[in-house]
Design an enzyme around this catalytic site. Structure first.
Site, mmCIF file in Angstrom:
data_model
loop_
_atom_site.group_PDB
_atom_site.id
_atom_site.type_symbol
_atom_site.label_atom_id
_atom_site.label_comp_id
_atom_site.label_asym_id
_atom_site.label_seq_id
_atom_site.Cartn_x
_atom_site.Cartn_y
_atom_site.Cartn_z
ATOM 1 N N LYS A 117 6.431 -4.200 -9.599
ATOM 2 C CA LYS A 117 4.901 -4.051 -9.642
ATOM 3 C C LYS A 117 4.906 -3.151 -10.656
ATOM 4 O O LYS A 117 5.407 -2.037 -10.722
ATOM 5 C CB LYS A 117 4.434 -3.761 -8.190
ATOM 6 C CG LYS A 117 3.053 -3.120 -8.682
ATOM 7 C CD LYS A 117 2.829 -1.827 -7.517
ATOM 8 C CE LYS A 117 3.742 -0.658 -7.484
ATOM 9 N NZ LYS A 117 3.234 0.389 -8.691
ATOM 10 N N VAL A 124 15.739 2.721 -8.100
ATOM 11 C CA VAL A 124 15.174 3.276 -6.928
ATOM 12 C C VAL A 124 14.120 4.398 -7.341
ATOM 13 O O VAL A 124 14.414 5.148 -8.284
ATOM 14 C CB VAL A 124 16.044 3.603 -5.875
ATOM 15 C CG1 VAL A 124 15.518 4.303 -4.691
ATOM 16 C CG2 VAL A 124 17.004 2.518 -5.535
ATOM 17 N N SER A 164 11.085 4.464 -8.835
ATOM 18 C CA SER A 164 10.929 4.293 -10.094
ATOM 19 C C SER A 164 9.595 3.830 -10.656
ATOM 20 O O SER A 164 9.374 3.701 -11.609
ATOM 21 C CB SER A 164 11.872 3.398 -10.818
ATOM 22 O OG SER A 164 11.492 2.084 -10.091
ATOM 23 N N ILE A 199 7.801 1.242 -10.012
ATOM 24 C CA ILE A 199 7.447 -0.147 -9.953
ATOM 25 C C ILE A 199 7.634 -0.803 -8.524
ATOM 26 O O ILE A 199 7.755 -1.991 -8.533
ATOM 27 C CB ILE A 199 8.451 -0.816 -11.125
ATOM 28 C CG1 ILE A 199 10.056 -0.349 -10.902
ATOM 29 C CG2 ILE A 199 8.086 -0.361 -12.440
ATOM 30 C CD1 ILE A 199 10.792 -1.377 -12.008
ATOM 31 N N GLY A 216 9.877 -1.006 -6.097
ATOM 32 C CA GLY A 216 11.000 -1.534 -5.614
ATOM 33 C C GLY A 216 11.083 -1.532 -4.046
ATOM 34 O O GLY A 216 11.360 -2.533 -3.413
ATOM 35 N N GLY A 217 10.936 -0.476 -3.433
ATOM 36 C CA GLY A 217 11.011 -0.523 -1.875
ATOM 37 C C GLY A 217 9.874 -1.170 -1.149
ATOM 38 O O GLY A 217 10.026 -1.891 -0.134
ATOM 39 N N ASP A 267 1.643 0.335 -1.184
ATOM 40 C CA ASP A 267 1.645 -0.680 -2.526
ATOM 41 C C ASP A 267 2.197 -1.921 -1.537
ATOM 42 O O ASP A 267 2.410 -2.946 -2.552
ATOM 43 C CB ASP A 267 2.786 -0.405 -3.553
ATOM 44 C CG ASP A 267 2.580 0.437 -4.496
ATOM 45 O OD1 ASP A 267 1.406 0.458 -4.824
ATOM 46 O OD2 ASP A 267 3.461 1.405 -5.033
#
Length: 286
Positions: free
Chosen positions: A12, A98, A100, A102, A104-105, A135
């Site tokens: 994202k 991780v 970061s 964007i 990820g999680g 998110d």
């Protein structure tokens, strides 16, 4: 696994990010234009007697020893909602850095929800997604969106032109709460965006008038972010360089995917993660 597969957990990217206020409970209100390029983690599911998660991939080590991974949390909460036993063996191939900026999680949690929803034929309640993280709702949809509130208000994005996107992470993780604590200044108004952009250059010009309200604070805590932004900005054909989310991943907007790929090759370093390609996934995403 294709980009459209339920288990594809794509990055994202916040093309702009304004902090517009703060609620009484301490949560910040945001305004952001979000896109999803075709790069991400991959989550697979298999039948099992219990609930488990195995992790491999380039960034697996960053998740080692994590007992409360968002994938497991998402699966457990969805199982309670669906009235099902939490029985699934997940395997996550972690290809995104991780912590970061964007998502990820959040993207991994959204992928877990999509996989279980398809398996159980149970719709995903919006409040469950939001309860996992701000998110997660937008990552669940995986399509360009205007995100506001604390992440729960999603509206269609302007019609986007074809464009290239470069992502660069300097190999460090930053803490989102620490970035918010370090943020100085007041609040920004929501952005005024057109209904569509005819070209990548016009889009970048409009976005350049906006900003990421967390970028200065992130640079204060992690000065290497400024180095990354400078390197992106001087890349051939770069139209805009900015940080995504709370960092430390930064992005560059380019006229096309090939220009972004060339920039990723030129900027590739042993301690940096670089990716370049299309700015958004194909519309048919399932």
């Amino acid at each position: 696994m294709t980009d459209a597969a339920p288990g594809f957990a794509c990055a994202k990217v916040n093309l702009h990010l304004h902090v517009t206020g703060r609620r009484a409970d301490g949560y910040h209100l945001l305004d952001s234009l979000v896109v999803f390029p075709p790069v991400g983690d991959e989550l697979a599911i298999a039948p099992a007697a219990g609930l488990s998660l195995a992790v491999d991939g380039p960034f697996a080590a960053a998740l080692s020893g994590e007992d409360d991974n968002l994938v497991l949390r998402a699966a457990s909460r969805f199982a309670v909602h669906a009235g099902r036993a939490p029985e699934a063996a997940f395997r996550l191939t972690k290809s995104l850095p991780v912590a970061s900026g964007i998502g990820g999680g959040s993207a991994d949690a959204a992928a877990a929800l999509r996989l279980l929803a398809a398996r159980w034929n149970v719709p995903i309640p919006p409040d469950l997604a939001l309860g996992l993280g701000a998110d997660v709702p937008v990552c669940l949809a995986r399509r360009p969106a205007r995100m506001s509130g604390i992440g729960e208000i999603l509206a269609p994005a302007p019609a986007l032109p074809p464009f290239g996107l470069l992502l660069v992470n300097p190999g460090i993780a930053v803490s989102t709460p620490a970035i918010f604590r370090a943020r100085a200044g007041g609040f920004s108004p929501p952005a005024v965006l057109p209904a569509r952009w005819p070209t990548a250059a016009r889009m970048a010009t409009d976005l350049a008038r906006l900003g990421n309200d967390l970028q200065s604070a992130a640079i204060t805590l992690a000065p290497v972010i400024a180095e990354v932004l400078a390197a992106i900005a001087v890349s051939d054909s770069c139209l805009l360089a900015r940080m995504s989310g709370s960092g430390a991943t930064c992005f560059g907007v380019f006229p096309d995917a090939e220009a972004a790929r060339r920039a990723a090759v030129r900027l590739n370093r042993a301690d940096w993660w670089c990716w370049g390609g299309e700015g958004q996934m194909a519309p048919a995403q399932g």
